[in-house]
Design a protein around this motif. Structure first.
Motif, short mmCIF file in Angstrom:
data_model
loop_
_atom_site.label_atom_id
_atom_site.label_comp_id
_atom_site.label_asym_id
_atom_site.label_seq_id
_atom_site.Cartn_x
_atom_site.Cartn_y
_atom_site.Cartn_z
N ARG A 35 32.88 91.17 -34.50
CA ARG A 35 34.24 90.94 -34.66
C ARG A 35 34.98 92.11 -34.02
N GLN A 192 35.52 82.31 -47.49
CA GLN A 192 35.67 82.66 -46.00
C GLN A 192 36.02 81.83 -44.87
N ASP A 195 37.43 83.63 -41.88
CA ASP A 195 36.43 84.33 -41.15
C ASP A 195 35.58 83.21 -40.03
#
Ligand code: SF4
Length: 356
Positions: A35, A192, A195
Motif C-alpha cells: 500500500r 478488513q 482494506d
C-alpha cells in the motif's frame, strides 16, 4: 446495502465465485506491504474519506494531495462545509474541474446537517442518498470508514476482475457493473473490508494498469489470473468506444480596463454552469469582427490558441487581449488580486489568464 446475497448472479459460475474469494484473500495479504502511504489512508473519518474519493475521480493521486490538505484546512468538518459559501468551495476546487461535484459536496453536507443531525450516516443506503454520491462512492465510504462489506466497483476494479476472470463482458454496460458488484458482495469478508476495497483499487492503479501494459511479473495474482494463463491480458477489458467528442470553436477575450479585468458568470445550466469565465463568443472571429465588438479600444492583440478537452466536448479557442478605455457594463470588473483570492476560474480559461 442493496447489493446483497439475495442478488441474482447467474452471470458467474461457482468456479468464478471461488476464484474471486481467493483473489480477495491474496490481495489483502499483498496490500499490507504494497500500500502507498496516502494522506486519506491515515484516517477513518468518513468526511475526509468522502472528500478524497470525490477528488480522486478523474484526477491523479499526486495532484489530489495538495487539494485534499488545503480543503480540509479551510473546511475541516461537515458543518464547516455546509456553512461555507459556494464561492469558497469552488475556489478550493479550482483546477480540479467537474465543478458540479464541488457543489454537490456542499449540498450533501447540508443534507447531513438537516437529515442526520450533522453526523455522517453510517450505512450504504443512507450514504447513497446524499447528493452527488453514487454506488461506487457509497461503497468505498461504507467499506473504508465503517468496515462494511460493500464493494466499490469502478473502471479500475472492472479491469482487474475482467482479467482475473477472463471475462469478456463489456465493462461500459451498467449490467456488467451490477453483476460484478453482486459477485464481489457474495465473497467480501466481514472484516478488513476497507482494506479489501483499497487493495483492489491499488492493484488497478499500480499493477494491473490499463492499455495493455499490466505488470504481471509483479502481481500477487499471477498464479490464479485466468487472462494471464490464457494469454488474453491485452484483449481485456472489453470496452465499447465512446462517441467522438464534438468540437466547439470560441474566441475568448482577456478584457482589461486600467487595473481591472472583466469576468462574467455562465448560465446555471449546461457545461461549467454558474462558473465565472472570461468573456467569449461562439466561433473564431477575425480581427475586423473583433474591432466591431468593442469601442474605445487602446490595444487589441492575439495572445494564443488553446484546446481544452471536456468529457463529451472540446473547445478550440483563440484569445485576444483587449485593453479598453472605459469599462463595459455587462461584466464584473475586478483587480488581479481579487480575482486570485475570490474567483474560481475554470481550467479552460487559465492558459489565457496566465498571459495577462
Ligand atoms: S496477472 Fe496481470 S493481468 Fe492478471 S491481474 Fe495481475 S497484472 Fe492483471
Amino acid at each position: 446495502m442493496k447489493q446483497t446475497k439475495e442478488k441474482d448472479i447467474t452471470a458467474y459460475s461457482k468456479e468464478d465465485l471461488e476464484l474471486t474469494e481467493e483473489v480477495l484473500q491474496k490481495l489483502l495479504l499483498w496490500y499490507q506491504s504494497a500500500r502507498r502511504d496516502l494522506p486519506w489512508r491515515k484516517t477513518k473519518d468518513p468526511y475526509c474519506i468522502w472528500i478524497s474519493e470525490i477528488m480522486l475521480q478523474q484526477t491523479r493521486v499526486e495532484a489530489v494531495k495538495e487539494y485534499y490538505h488545503r480543503f480540509l484546512k479551510v473546511l475541516p468538518t461537515v458543518s464547516h462545509l455546509a456553512e461555507a459559501s459556494e464561492e469558497t468551495v469552488l475556489k478550493l476546487w479550482e483546477g480540479l474541474g467537474y465543478y458540479s461535484r464541488a457543489r454537490n459536496l456542499k449540498k450533501a453536507a447540508q443534507q447531513i446537517i438537516s437529515e442526520h443531525n450533522g453526523e455522517f450516516p453510517r450505512n450504504f443506503d443512507a450514504i447513497r442518498k446524499l447528493s452527488g454520491i453514487g454506488d461506487y462512492t457509497a461503497g468505498s465510504i461504507s467499506s473504508i470508514a465503517f468496515d462494511l462489506p460493500t464493494p466499490a466497483v469502478d473502471g479500475n476494479v472492472l479491469r482487474v476482475m475482467s482479467r482475473v476472470l477472463n471475462d469478456f463482458s463489456d465493462i461500459t454496460l451498467t449490467k456488467t457493473k451490477k453483476d460484478m458488484t453482486a459477485l464481489l458482495s457474495l465473497v467480501y469478508p466481514q472484516k478488513q473490508c476497507g482494506d479489501v476495497t483499497q487493495s483492489l483499487m491499488e492493484l488497478g492503479a499500480m499493477v494491473c494498469i490499463p492499455n495493455g501494459q499490466p505488470k504481471c511479473e509483479e502481481c500477487p495474482l499471477t498464479d490464479c489470473c485466468r487472462a494471464k494463463q490464457e494469454g488474453t491480458v491485452e484483449q481485456l477489458p472489453v470496452k465499447t468506444e465512446k462517441a467522438k467528442r464534438k468540437t466547439q470553436k470560441k474566441t475568448v477575450f482577456l478584457l482589461q480596463c486600467g487595473e481591472e479585468y472583466a469576468l462574467r458568470k455562465r448560465t446555471e445550466k449546461g457545461l461549467l454552469s454558474g462558473m465565472w469565465e472570461l468573456p467569449n463568443c461562439e466561433g473564431i472571429f477575425t480581427e475586423k469582427q473583433i474591432a466591431s465588438l468593442f469601442s474605445n479600444v487602446l490595444l487589441a492583440e492575439k495572445i494564443g490558441s488553446y484546446r481544452h478537452i471536456f468529457t463529451h466536448i472540446e473547445w478550440e479557442m483563440e484569445c485576444y487581449r483587449i485593453i479598453i478605455a472605459e469599462k463595459l457594463p455587462d461584466y464584473v470588473w475586478e483587480t488581479e488580486a481579487t480575482i486570485k483570492e475570490k474567483y474560481a476560474l475554470p481550467a479552460a480559461f487559465r492558459p489565457f489568464w496566465e498571459k495577462r
